[in-house]
Design an enzyme around this catalytic site. Structure first.
Site, short mmCIF file in Angstrom:
data_model
loop_
_atom_site.label_atom_id
_atom_site.label_comp_id
_atom_site.label_asym_id
_atom_site.label_seq_id
_atom_site.Cartn_x
_atom_site.Cartn_y
_atom_site.Cartn_z
N GLY A 205 0.81 -1.23 0.00
CA GLY A 205 0.00 0.00 0.00
C GLY A 205 0.83 1.27 0.00
O GLY A 205 1.89 1.36 -0.63
N ASP A 225 7.28 -4.09 9.09
CA ASP A 225 5.88 -4.53 9.06
C ASP A 225 5.72 -5.69 10.04
O ASP A 225 6.70 -6.19 10.61
CB ASP A 225 5.43 -4.93 7.64
CG ASP A 225 3.96 -4.58 7.40
OD1 ASP A 225 3.10 -5.16 8.12
OD2 ASP A 225 3.65 -3.76 6.52
N ALA A 273 2.03 2.78 9.44
CA ALA A 273 1.18 1.62 9.77
C ALA A 273 -0.16 2.10 10.31
O ALA A 273 -0.22 3.03 11.12
CB ALA A 273 1.88 0.74 10.80
N LEU A 281 -20.57 3.37 16.62
CA LEU A 281 -20.23 3.27 18.05
C LEU A 281 -21.17 2.33 18.80
O LEU A 281 -20.73 1.56 19.65
CB LEU A 281 -20.24 4.67 18.69
CG LEU A 281 -19.78 4.71 20.15
CD1 LEU A 281 -18.33 4.27 20.30
CD2 LEU A 281 -19.96 6.12 20.72
N TYR A 337 -11.29 5.12 14.45
CA TYR A 337 -10.28 5.54 13.47
C TYR A 337 -10.15 7.08 13.45
O TYR A 337 -9.06 7.63 13.47
CB TYR A 337 -10.69 5.00 12.10
CG TYR A 337 -9.71 5.24 10.99
CD1 TYR A 337 -8.56 4.45 10.86
CD2 TYR A 337 -9.93 6.24 10.04
CE1 TYR A 337 -7.67 4.66 9.81
CE2 TYR A 337 -9.05 6.44 9.00
CZ TYR A 337 -7.92 5.65 8.88
OH TYR A 337 -7.04 5.86 7.85
N THR A 373 -6.02 2.18 -3.25
CA THR A 373 -5.25 1.06 -2.68
C THR A 373 -6.17 -0.15 -2.61
O THR A 373 -7.38 -0.04 -2.89
CB THR A 373 -4.76 1.37 -1.25
OG1 THR A 373 -5.91 1.61 -0.43
CG2 THR A 373 -3.84 2.56 -1.19
N1 LIG Z 1 -5.84 4.16 1.63
C1 LIG Z 1 -6.42 5.30 1.95
O1 LIG Z 1 -7.27 5.80 1.21
C2 LIG Z 1 -6.03 6.02 3.23
C3 LIG Z 1 -6.69 7.21 3.53
C4 LIG Z 1 -6.35 7.91 4.68
C5 LIG Z 1 -5.34 7.43 5.50
N2 LIG Z 1 -4.71 6.27 5.22
C6 LIG Z 1 -3.66 5.82 6.15
O2 LIG Z 1 -2.46 5.55 5.42
C7 LIG Z 1 -1.74 4.49 6.05
C8 LIG Z 1 -1.48 3.38 5.05
O3 LIG Z 1 -2.72 2.93 4.52
P1 LIG Z 1 -2.86 1.81 3.40
O4 LIG Z 1 -4.10 2.11 2.66
O5 LIG Z 1 -1.59 1.67 2.67
O6 LIG Z 1 -3.17 0.54 4.33
P2 LIG Z 1 -2.80 -1.01 4.13
O7 LIG Z 1 -3.74 -1.76 5.00
O8 LIG Z 1 -2.69 -1.37 2.69
O9 LIG Z 1 -1.31 -1.10 4.74
C9 LIG Z 1 -1.06 -0.92 6.11
C10 LIG Z 1 0.21 -1.67 6.48
O10 LIG Z 1 0.41 -1.49 7.89
C11 LIG Z 1 0.78 -2.73 8.44
N3 LIG Z 1 0.45 -2.79 9.86
C12 LIG Z 1 -0.79 -2.86 10.40
N4 LIG Z 1 -0.69 -2.99 11.74
C13 LIG Z 1 0.64 -3.00 12.04
C14 LIG Z 1 1.36 -3.12 13.24
N5 LIG Z 1 0.74 -3.28 14.41
N6 LIG Z 1 2.71 -3.09 13.19
C15 LIG Z 1 3.35 -2.95 12.00
N7 LIG Z 1 2.71 -2.84 10.83
C16 LIG Z 1 1.37 -2.86 10.84
C17 LIG Z 1 0.00 -3.76 7.64
O11 LIG Z 1 0.54 -5.07 7.77
C18 LIG Z 1 0.09 -3.19 6.22
O12 LIG Z 1 1.23 -3.67 5.54
C19 LIG Z 1 -2.58 4.07 7.25
O13 LIG Z 1 -2.14 4.76 8.40
C20 LIG Z 1 -3.98 4.53 6.86
O14 LIG Z 1 -4.77 4.75 7.99
C21 LIG Z 1 -5.04 5.55 4.09
#
Ligand SMILES: NC(=O)c1ccc[n+]([C@@H]2O[C@H](COP(=O)([O-])OP(=O)(O)OC[C@H]3O[C@@H](n4cnc5c(N)ncnc54)[C@H](O)[C@@H]3O)[C@@H](O)[C@H]2O)c1
Length: 432
Positions: A205, A225, A273, A281, A337, A373
């Site tokens: 991601g 990760d 992460a 809720l 979240y 993603t």
């Molecule tokens: N995709 C979106 O549209 C979006 C929008 C707003 C914010 N975000 C934020 O961006 C970040 C990345 O999002 P993404 O879409 O790539 O998510 P994703 O789920 O594809 O990737 C998240 C990664 O974090 C890792 N992870 C989760 N818990 C973990 C832990 N306890 N320790 C270590 N690694 C851990 C997972 O294994 C995964 O590889 C996140 O913080 C998400 O909240 C994403």
């Protein structure tokens, strides 16, 4: 998942149909190069010496009346009369800005002793956000409040480049030059050469894109990760010439284990992460609440504290945390979240001045909107379509857009950018 509507809207029948039906008309964003020159305008008297900085953006002067970028220096606007000059400067040229072009308005810090100056400088914010919503054709509009042109160079280069394609409607404050001044990298293509960057949640991601971009800019990356994703993390680290670290970031000793894995210290720490456990809720079990708060917020606070206390983030270091527009606007089904991501904003605002003073480290956040993603591809069709279109650019962003924004904040010359929360959301209508 490919955005088929975006591709269709770019064809001749697509343009005709979307226009006739009053549907969103997204333009394909230019992420390779801007198409045209730079037009430098001024409103009010200005003391800012921008020419050397703008000269290094790589954009030549606009010579065909179709600028790829317009910079309006409005730092000297101190009263409503001078504000008229903002209209006079941009009104004749706004139509001619190239598709996927840039408008950057430069403002001054608000003067606490002059409420007229503060009023009109704040007016620039409403102006910028409104123009961003109406300008269309993939063009972005941002406001930079700056005190010093040289200290804002990395920011202007970013905003006047293809790297900022999905950043619009933002107000970015750049502080005075740091003492000593921020290091200017020897090799502008590899500004992170010789630096070590750790990205959490980088196996896939957005995190994987961030790790790739930082490595491409010369950093030695550590791909962190969870142990379950070790194979992917190791594979990516090998491709990027870095190392991987299998670690659950919620472990009580995560900070110590990271410090042990980077004996030379970290120059760039990216808290990426994140997890979601969506429920309203009324239906949310306590475990959904605590697991999201733990990964997205508590572990960020814990590891940051441990690494700063251990001196494991080098002077001149950069910390970038990941918020979300859900943390700014709120989102039904995401009280856990939204709380965790708003917490990131609070952390950044409070820690940034202290971390810079005490450790020489900047602390900023990116707040992604709808990013294409696997996570968003799994969203049901109609909600996904709404998420994609409800922003000024009428399309989703790419992981690369978040990665490029992170790389600007991580840049050695971004030492005067501190405590900022920058949305990478195409000016999402949520929480705008
Ligand atoms: N995709 C979106 O549209 C979006 C929008 C707003 C914010 N975000 C934020 O961006 C970040 C990345 O999002 P993404 O879409 O790539 O998510 P994703 O789920 O594809 O990737 C998240 C990664 O974090 C890792 N992870 C989760 N818990 C973990 C832990 N306890 N320790 C270590 N690694 C851990 C997972 O294994 C995964 O590889 C996140 O913080 C998400 O909240 C994403």
């Amino acid at each position: 998942m490919a955005d088929r509507y975006l591709s269709f809207a770019g064809t001749a029948p697509g343009r005709f149909l979307t226009h006739r039906l009053g549907l969103p008309q997204p333009a394909e964003l230019r992420r390779d190069a801007l198409d045209g020159g730079l037009l430098h305008l001024t409103a009010g008297r200005t003391d800012l010496d921008l020419a050397p900085v703008l000269g290094r953006t790589g954009l030549g002067p606009d010579d065909d009346g179709r600028p790829a970028a317009v910079v309006l220096d409005a730092t000297g606007v101190r009263d409503v009369d001078a504000l008229t000059e903002v209209h006079a400067a941009l009104h004749p040229v706004v139509r001619s800005v190239a598709v996927s072009g840039r408008v950057v308005v430069l403002g001054a810090p608000l003067d606490p002793d002059d409420h007229h100056q503060a009023a009109v400088q704040q007016a620039l914010e409403g102006f910028t956000r409104s123009l961003g919503k109406e300008i269309g054709r993939g063009r972005t509009v941002n406001l930079v409040r700056l005190a010093d042109a040289a200290a804002a160079e990395s920011t202007l280069r970013f905003l006047l480049s293809p790297a900022s394609a999905y950043v619009s409607g933002q107000v970015i404050e750049v502080g005075p030059a740091t003492d000593p001044p921020a290091a200017v990298p020897d090799d502008p293509e590899h500004p992170l050469a010789g630096r070590t960057a750790l990205v959490t949640g980088a196996a896939r991601g957005i995190g994987a894109a961030v790790a790739g971009t930082l490595a491409g800019q010369g950093a030695r990356v550590v791909v962190l990760d969870v142990p379950q994703a070790e194979r992917e993390a190791r594979g990516l680290a090998e491709r990027l010439g870095g190392t991987s670290l299998a670690l659950d970031i919620t472990a009580a000793d995560a900070g110590e284990r990271i410090a042990a894995a980077v004996p030379g210290g970290l120059d760039v720490l990216i808290h990426n992460a994140g997890v979601t456990r969506d429920r309203r809720l009324v239906n949310m079990p306590a475990e959904h609440w605590s697991s999201v708060l733990d990964v997205n917020l508590a572990s960020v606070l814990r590891t940051t504290d441990a690494l700063l206390a251990a001196g494991a983030v080098n002077r001149g270091g950069r910390i970038v945390a990941t918020a979300s527009i859900a943390g700014l606007a709120g989102n039904a089904g995401q009280t856990n979240y939204g709380a965790s991501k708003a917490g990131i904003v609070g952390m950044v605002r409070s820690l940034a001045p202290r971390a810079l003073r005490e450790h020489g480290v900047t602390v900023n956040a990116v707040a992604p909107g709808f990013i294409e993603t696997k996570m968003t591809a799994a969203v049901p069709l109609f909600i996904r379509e709404a998420g994609r279109r409800m922003n000024s650019l009428a399309q989703g962003g790419l992981p690369a857009d978040v990665a490029e924004t992170t790389a600007w904040l991580a840049h050695p010359a971004s030492g005067s950018v501190n405590g900022q929360v920058v949305r990478v959301c195409g000016q999402s209508l949520l929480g705008a």
